[in-house]
Write a protein that holds these residues in place. Structure first.
Motif, mmCIF file in Angstrom:
data_model
loop_
_atom_site.group_PDB
_atom_site.id
_atom_site.type_symbol
_atom_site.label_atom_id
_atom_site.label_comp_id
_atom_site.label_asym_id
_atom_site.label_seq_id
_atom_site.Cartn_x
_atom_site.Cartn_y
_atom_site.Cartn_z
ATOM 1 N N ALA A 4 0.407 41.429 37.972
ATOM 2 C CA ALA A 4 1.356 41.136 36.891
ATOM 3 C C ALA A 4 2.701 41.748 37.267
ATOM 4 O O ALA A 4 2.777 42.932 37.594
ATOM 5 N N TYR A 5 3.755 40.936 37.228
ATOM 6 C CA TYR A 5 5.061 41.405 37.661
ATOM 7 C C TYR A 5 6.077 41.519 36.532
ATOM 8 O O TYR A 5 7.234 41.834 36.776
ATOM 9 N N SER A 6 5.672 41.254 35.292
ATOM 10 C CA SER A 6 6.554 41.495 34.152
ATOM 11 C C SER A 6 5.695 41.760 32.927
ATOM 12 O O SER A 6 4.528 41.361 32.880
ATOM 13 N N PHE A 7 6.293 42.415 31.932
ATOM 14 C CA PHE A 7 5.533 42.757 30.727
ATOM 15 C C PHE A 7 5.231 41.528 29.869
ATOM 16 O O PHE A 7 4.432 41.620 28.932
ATOM 17 N N SER A 8 5.835 40.391 30.194
ATOM 18 C CA SER A 8 5.441 39.162 29.505
ATOM 19 C C SER A 8 4.023 38.758 29.881
ATOM 20 O O SER A 8 3.408 37.934 29.196
ATOM 21 N N GLU A 9 3.491 39.331 30.969
ATOM 22 C CA GLU A 9 2.122 39.048 31.392
ATOM 23 C C GLU A 9 1.147 40.126 30.918
ATOM 24 O O GLU A 9 -0.005 40.153 31.362
ATOM 25 N N ALA A 10 1.608 41.021 30.050
ATOM 26 C CA ALA A 10 0.739 42.096 29.563
ATOM 27 C C ALA A 10 -0.519 41.514 28.919
ATOM 28 O O ALA A 10 -0.452 40.594 28.106
ATOM 29 N N GLY A 11 -1.665 42.039 29.330
ATOM 30 C CA GLY A 11 -2.925 41.599 28.764
ATOM 31 C C GLY A 11 -3.544 40.392 29.436
ATOM 32 O O GLY A 11 -4.686 40.028 29.132
ATOM 33 N N SER A 12 -2.815 39.759 30.355
ATOM 34 C CA SER A 12 -3.374 38.584 31.032
ATOM 35 C C SER A 12 -4.133 39.016 32.278
ATOM 36 O O SER A 12 -3.771 39.990 32.929
ATOM 37 N N SER B 150 8.373 36.769 34.730
ATOM 38 C CA SER B 150 8.408 37.254 36.113
ATOM 39 C C SER B 150 8.777 36.176 37.116
ATOM 40 O O SER B 150 8.993 36.470 38.282
ATOM 41 N N GLU B 151 8.841 34.899 36.682
ATOM 42 C CA GLU B 151 9.292 33.857 37.584
ATOM 43 C C GLU B 151 10.790 33.693 37.433
ATOM 44 O O GLU B 151 11.282 33.416 36.351
ATOM 45 N N ARG B 152 11.507 33.887 38.502
ATOM 46 C CA ARG B 152 12.940 33.662 38.435
ATOM 47 C C ARG B 152 13.197 32.174 38.535
ATOM 48 O O ARG B 152 12.572 31.494 39.334
ATOM 49 N N PRO B 153 14.121 31.642 37.721
ATOM 50 C CA PRO B 153 14.248 30.186 37.631
ATOM 51 C C PRO B 153 14.517 29.534 38.975
ATOM 52 O O PRO B 153 15.318 30.009 39.770
ATOM 53 N N ILE B 154 13.812 28.421 39.236
ATOM 54 C CA ILE B 154 14.073 27.660 40.452
ATOM 55 C C ILE B 154 14.812 26.381 40.130
ATOM 56 O O ILE B 154 15.180 25.645 41.033
#
Length: 401
Positions: free
Chosen positions: A242-250, A192-196
């Motif tokens: 949570a802004y993406s499914f990569s954070e599911a369960g966190s 969910s973090e767009r590259p900086i």
């Protein structure tokens, strides 16, 4: 004094086109309630208030309302810096009005830290505020250096210089903190973090934070986490949703810091309860398994990323049925079982056109069987194409005669 550290609100952000506005309103309410219940003296918001530089009006209104509530009528200082998603100028625009409510908004890196009287504790806070330090915002020309390692070193050293310069203004009788929005090596990212940074050029080493700082409040990474092996406590508050499914369960949280002048700080998390969970379903037994989960009301309040294993292609009827039965299924990814028969193929020249199409379809879908209607449609298109060609050939022959 007691501080609440939060970051990465990303107001206005959607989930695969689905609005999160209701959840964002709920989590802002929860933040305000925590600040009151915990008798927080100061609010630190470490960047990415909004998801875009041009946020919707409703998101701006939510920010202004939340900041005003957090400030408790000017009795509780609120300090906000810009993140990489924020427009510094737009974020600072209401500054004169916000200042009257005890709200300090800083859009670009400044040469001196902010000094804030904390009247509730009769103490003083000296805060080094460094909003997202992009190359342009630092007024540097690192892009003229072609060697990536030199770019990294130059950027890292420039920030270390700025942090240490700010630390010169730290006061013995005050609480001295640093707040910035960047990527520090050792932090765990999520999708969910767009590259900086490009090629890691804008990554800094945790050892650049000044030892005189009693706590370093970071924004940018969405997982709440404390960096290891640092001389001072360095922590990402994480995003409140949570802004993406990569954070599911966190889990999501805010950080509470208790600190006094010249004393080590005490840190604790308060878990947030607002917002719908993000979950992943892996249906290895196909549609029947998904139907069973829906009937059981499994994860009934969640946003769902569905991966489903199938033998045949998923029809539009199946997709519509799933969307209707569970509107918060966000993505559907069919995974087709390998068809071992595909390994042995007869010569293509000996196969009828419909069989060639079926084999091509199975290859493209990793083994799914096209339904009869799809094959029929393909054959009709082929027939129409042949008719057009024959008609064109006939016209050409007639014109030649």
């Amino acid at each position: 004094m007691r501080l609440l550290h939060t970051a990465d609100w990303h107001l206005g952000r959607r989930l695969e086109g689905r609005s999160r506005e209701e959840e964002q309103e709920q989590v802002m309410d929860e933040l305000c309630a925590i600040a009151d219940d915990e008798r927080v003296d100061v609010i630190l918001m470490a960047g990415d208030v909004f998801d875009t530089v041009n946020p919707p009006a409703s998101s701006e209104a939510l920010f202004y309302e939340t900041a005003q509530r957090l400030s408790s009528g000017g009795r509780r200082p609120v300090l906000v810096i810009a993140g990489n998603h924020d427009s510094p100028e737009r974020l600072e625009a209401p500054g004169p009005l916000a200042g009257r409510q005890g709200i300090t908004i800083i859009g670009k890196p400044v040469s001196q830290p902010v000094t804030v009287p904390v009247l509730s504790q009769n103490e003083k806070l000296v805060l080094s505020c460094v909003p997202y330090p992009s190359e342009s915002r630092l007024n540097e020309c690192l892009s003229t250096v072609n060697d990536e390692e030199l770019i990294k070193l130059a950027y890292n050293d420039r920030l270390a210089e700025l942090f240490n310069w700010h630390a010169r203004s730290f006061e013995k009788e005050a609480v001295n903190l640093l707040m910035t929005h960047l990527f520090a090596a050792g932090g765990k990212e999520s999708d969910s973090e767009r590259p900086i940074q490009v090629g890691g050029a804008y990554t800094v080493h945790p050892n650049i934070f000044p030892p005189k700082a009693q706590y370093v409040a970071l924004g940018h990474l969405h997982r709440p986490q404390t960096l290891k092996n640092t001389s001072v406590p360095v922590r990402y508050a994480g995003s409140p949703l949570a802004y993406s499914f990569s954070e599911a369960g966190s889990s999501k949280s805010v950080t509470i810091i208790d600190v006094s002048p010249e004393q080590q700080c005490s840190i604790r998390e308060i878990e947030l309860k607002s917002g719908r969970p993000l979950v992943r379903w892996h249906a290895d037994r196909g549609m029947n398994q998904v139907r069973q989960w829906i009937d059981e009301q499994r994860d009934s309040e969640a946003w769902i990323d569905l991966e489903i294993r199938l033998d045949d292609a998923m029809s539009m009827h199946d997709i519509q049925m799933l969307r209707k039965a569970r509107p918060r299924i966000v993505t559907i990814r069919p995974v087709y079982k390998e068809n071992n028969d595909m390994a042995v193929e007869p010569m293509r020249t000996h196969l009828p056109i419909d069989e060639l199409f079926i084999r091509f379809y199975k290859k493209q879908t990793a083994g799914a069987e096209p339904d009869t209607e799809l094959v029929r449609l393909f054959m009709r298109l082929i027939s129409e194409e042949e008719s057009v060609r024959e008609a064109a050939a006939g016209r050409a022959e007639h014109e030649t005669d």
